[in-house]
Scaffold this motif. Structure first.
Motif, PDB file in Angstrom:
ATOM      1  N   MET A 105      -3.949   2.250 -19.906  1.00  0.00           N
ATOM      2  CA  MET A 105      -3.922   1.639 -20.993  1.00  0.00           C
ATOM      3  C   MET A 105      -2.975   2.255 -22.116  1.00  0.00           C
ATOM      4  N   LYS A 106      -1.679   2.250 -22.951  1.00  0.00           N
ATOM      5  CA  LYS A 106      -0.690   2.021 -23.811  1.00  0.00           C
ATOM      6  C   LYS A 106      -1.806   2.691 -25.188  1.00  0.00           C
ATOM      7  N   PRO A 107      -1.001   3.559 -25.927  1.00  0.00           N
ATOM      8  CA  PRO A 107      -0.048   4.002 -25.355  1.00  0.00           C
ATOM      9  C   PRO A 107      -0.088   5.548 -24.021  1.00  0.00           C
ATOM     10  N   VAL A 108       0.420   5.458 -22.330  1.00  0.00           N
ATOM     11  CA  VAL A 108      -0.004   6.129 -22.025  1.00  0.00           C
ATOM     12  C   VAL A 108      -0.153   7.567 -22.579  1.00  0.00           C
ATOM     13  N   GLU A 109      -1.412   8.581 -22.261  1.00  0.00           N
ATOM     14  CA  GLU A 109      -1.826   9.938 -22.542  1.00  0.00           C
ATOM     15  C   GLU A 109      -1.686  10.653 -21.382  1.00  0.00           C
ATOM     16  N   ASP A 110      -0.709  11.717 -21.546  1.00  0.00           N
ATOM     17  CA  ASP A 110      -0.519  12.518 -20.119  1.00  0.00           C
ATOM     18  C   ASP A 110      -1.820  13.250 -19.580  1.00  0.00           C
ATOM     19  N   ALA A 111      -3.069  13.114 -20.076  1.00  0.00           N
ATOM     20  CA  ALA A 111      -4.524  13.328 -19.974  1.00  0.00           C
ATOM     21  C   ALA A 111      -4.807  12.482 -18.267  1.00  0.00           C
ATOM     22  N   ARG A 112      -4.458  11.138 -19.354  1.00  0.00           N
ATOM     23  CA  ARG A 112      -4.871  10.175 -18.340  1.00  0.00           C
ATOM     24  C   ARG A 112      -4.306   9.581 -17.321  1.00  0.00           C
ATOM     25  N   LEU A 113      -2.513  10.111 -17.065  1.00  0.00           N
ATOM     26  CA  LEU A 113      -1.816   9.636 -16.341  1.00  0.00           C
ATOM     27  C   LEU A 113      -1.943  10.318 -15.879  1.00  0.00           C
ATOM     28  N   GLN A 114      -2.183  11.768 -15.343  1.00  0.00           N
ATOM     29  CA  GLN A 114      -1.959  12.964 -14.897  1.00  0.00           C
ATOM     30  C   GLN A 114      -3.577  12.508 -14.215  1.00  0.00           C
ATOM     31  N   GLN A 115      -5.016  12.062 -14.255  1.00  0.00           N
ATOM     32  CA  GLN A 115      -5.851  11.459 -13.469  1.00  0.00           C
ATOM     33  C   GLN A 115      -5.544  10.699 -12.633  1.00  0.00           C
ATOM     34  N   CYS A 116      -4.879   9.461 -12.945  1.00  0.00           N
ATOM     35  CA  CYS A 116      -4.226   8.406 -12.604  1.00  0.00           C
ATOM     36  C   CYS A 116      -3.563   8.850 -11.107  1.00  0.00           C
ATOM     37  N   LEU A 117      -2.654  10.142 -10.865  1.00  0.00           N
ATOM     38  CA  LEU A 117      -1.632   9.678 -10.365  1.00  0.00           C
ATOM     39  C   LEU A 117      -2.554  11.047  -9.064  1.00  0.00           C
ATOM     40  N   GLN A 118      -3.829  11.834  -9.844  1.00  0.00           N
ATOM     41  CA  GLN A 118      -4.663  12.374  -8.588  1.00  0.00           C
ATOM     42  C   GLN A 118      -5.095  11.726  -7.846  1.00  0.00           C
ATOM     43  N   ARG A 119      -5.948  10.576  -8.367  1.00  0.00           N
ATOM     44  CA  ARG A 119      -6.136   9.506  -7.793  1.00  0.00           C
ATOM     45  C   ARG A 119      -5.513   9.390  -6.292  1.00  0.00           C
ATOM     46  N   LEU A 120      -4.380   9.126  -6.601  1.00  0.00           N
ATOM     47  CA  LEU A 120      -3.510   8.223  -6.116  1.00  0.00           C
ATOM     48  C   LEU A 120      -2.988   9.190  -4.838  1.00  0.00           C
ATOM     49  N   ARG A 121      -2.933  10.680  -5.310  1.00  0.00           N
ATOM     50  CA  ARG A 121      -2.693  11.679  -3.770  1.00  0.00           C
ATOM     51  C   ARG A 121      -4.002  11.321  -3.126  1.00  0.00           C
ATOM     52  N   GLN A 122      -5.097  11.423  -3.729  1.00  0.00           N
ATOM     53  CA  GLN A 122      -6.948  11.870  -3.093  1.00  0.00           C
ATOM     54  C   GLN A 122      -7.210  11.083  -1.739  1.00  0.00           C
ATOM     55  N   ARG A 123      -5.956   9.301  -2.613  1.00  0.00           N
ATOM     56  CA  ARG A 123      -6.607   8.459  -1.493  1.00  0.00           C
ATOM     57  C   ARG A 123      -5.710   8.816  -0.578  1.00  0.00           C
ATOM     58  N   GLN A 124      -4.273   8.696  -0.620  1.00  0.00           N
ATOM     59  CA  GLN A 124      -3.667   9.562   0.713  1.00  0.00           C
ATOM     60  C   GLN A 124      -3.541  10.569   1.202  1.00  0.00           C
ATOM     61  N   ALA A 125      -4.691  11.558   0.767  1.00  0.00           N
ATOM     62  CA  ALA A 125      -5.520  12.564   1.511  1.00  0.00           C
ATOM     63  C   ALA A 125      -6.398  12.184   2.514  1.00  0.00           C
ATOM     64  N   ILE A 126      -6.730  11.040   2.103  1.00  0.00           N
ATOM     65  CA  ILE A 126      -8.114  10.234   2.898  1.00  0.00           C
ATOM     66  C   ILE A 126      -7.518   9.541   3.676  1.00  0.00           C
ATOM     67  N   ALA A 127      -6.638   8.761   3.501  1.00  0.00           N
ATOM     68  CA  ALA A 127      -6.037   7.734   4.314  1.00  0.00           C
ATOM     69  C   ALA A 127      -5.099   9.514   5.631  1.00  0.00           C
ATOM     70  N   GLU A 128      -5.024   9.632   5.052  1.00  0.00           N
ATOM     71  CA  GLU A 128      -3.408  10.818   6.314  1.00  0.00           C
ATOM     72  C   GLU A 128      -5.093  11.495   7.213  1.00  0.00           C
ATOM     73  N   SER A 129      -5.960  11.774   6.617  1.00  0.00           N
ATOM     74  CA  SER A 129      -7.009  12.549   7.100  1.00  0.00           C
ATOM     75  C   SER A 129      -7.862  10.912   8.241  1.00  0.00           C
ATOM     76  N   ASP A 130      -8.096  10.558   7.832  1.00  0.00           N
ATOM     77  CA  ASP A 130      -8.511   9.344   8.471  1.00  0.00           C
ATOM     78  C   ASP A 130      -7.376   8.847  10.159  1.00  0.00           C
ATOM     79  N   HIS A 131      -6.339   9.296   9.994  1.00  0.00           N
ATOM     80  CA  HIS A 131      -5.348   9.323  10.749  1.00  0.00           C
ATOM     81  C   HIS A 131      -5.068  10.699  11.538  1.00  0.00           C
ATOM     82  N   GLY A 132      -5.996  11.517  11.849  1.00  0.00           N
ATOM     83  CA  GLY A 132      -6.075  12.568  12.043  1.00  0.00           C
ATOM     84  C   GLY A 132      -5.235  14.599  10.925  1.00  0.00           C
TER      85      GLY A 132
END
Length: 274
Positions: A105-132
């Motif tokens: 949401m705007k105005p973008v707050e650092d805490a919420r943006l950090q949470q969003c970035l972490q979700r993206l990182r976690q999703r990628q980690a799961i994808a990499e795990s699924d591929h070995g």
């Protein structure tokens, strides 16, 4: 050296656009802002030019909305990850949450943006795990930890959320001396642009107009007119066949024309065969 993640920001308001750019620089130095688009039409064009791996799209923008841009991106051969940005309590937010589509949401707050970035990182980690892979991407902020594909089902979700209304296509107006020629869109075989003009090839010949291809996208029915290249928009009803020339090259043949049109790698997924 860590590979940077190509990132695009799109917002028609300068203040929020620059605020988001600054916040990303603080919280995710692995991101490289390759474009800061000022409306939806430019955002789509910039995506084709720079091929970002991650896009932050304001939902409400002139020309094309953020959701319309995302819908087009979802159909590319290698769609980027998308995060929606909004200043409103849009009806779509609950659907985004259920569909694992990220938003802030705007105005973008650092805490919420950090949470969003972490979700993206976690999703990628799961994808990499699924591929070995070993799954260590969550802890590290490497480029690959965020640059993952759109979640499955994003395209269908966007189709459900966007208004299902067909574009009313107006005649194409082309100047020929003192005369203004009106060309019915359904008679157009394809549009092909260069840096200054757009060539209009139709049933009875061809004409040249000053309207840029990216502007035509907002006036034509996307179900009929397919973009197959950054500089080519084709009437799908005139497509006769698509031929793969080599691993990276494809071209299409048209009914009523001897010309062969290029299909860029990004759009080759339109011709999968059944």
């Amino acid at each position: 050296m860590t590979t940077k993640i190509r990132t695009l920001i799109a917002d028609d308001e300068e203040g929020p656009r620059e605020q988001l750019r600054a916040a990303l620089a603080r919280l995710a130095p692995e991101l490289e802002i390759v474009a800061a688009s000022v409306n939806g039409v430019d955002a789509w064009d910039d995506c084709l030019a720079f091929e970002p791996q991650l896009c932050f799209l304001d939902i409400r923008m002139p020309g094309l909305s953020g959701m319309e841009v995302a819908q087009r991106l979802a159909q590319l051969a290698e769609p980027p990850q998308v995060v929606f940005v909004t200043a409103y309590g849009d009806h779509a937010l609950s659907a985004f949450e259920a569909g694992a589509v990220d938003y802030v949401m705007k105005p973008v707050e650092d805490a919420r943006l950090q949470q969003c970035l972490q979700r993206l990182r976690q999703r990628q980690a799961i994808a990499e795990s699924d591929h070995g892979a070993d799954g260590n991407a969550v802890a590290g902020a490497s480029a690959s930890s965020i640059a993952t594909a759109m979640p499955a089902g994003t395209l269908e979700l966007l189709r459900q959320l966007l208004p299902q209304q067909r574009t009313v296509m107006r005649p194409i107006q082309a100047s020929q001396g003192r005369e203004i020629q009106l060309i019915a869109p359904e008679d157009v075989l394809f549009f092909q642009s260069d840096s200054r003009y757009t060539r209009v090839v139709h049933r009875d010949g061809e004409a040249w107009i000053r309207t840029a291809l990216k502007e035509l996208l907002t006036e034509l029915d996307a179900e009929i007119f397919w973009q197959v290249h950054r500089s080519v928009l084709v009437n799908s009803r005139f497509i006769a066949s698509a031929t793969r020339v080599d691993e990276n090259t494809m071209q299409i043949s048209l009914k009523g024309s001897e010309e062969k049109l290029p299909v860029s790698r990004q759009f080759q997924g339109l011709f999968k065969g059944q």
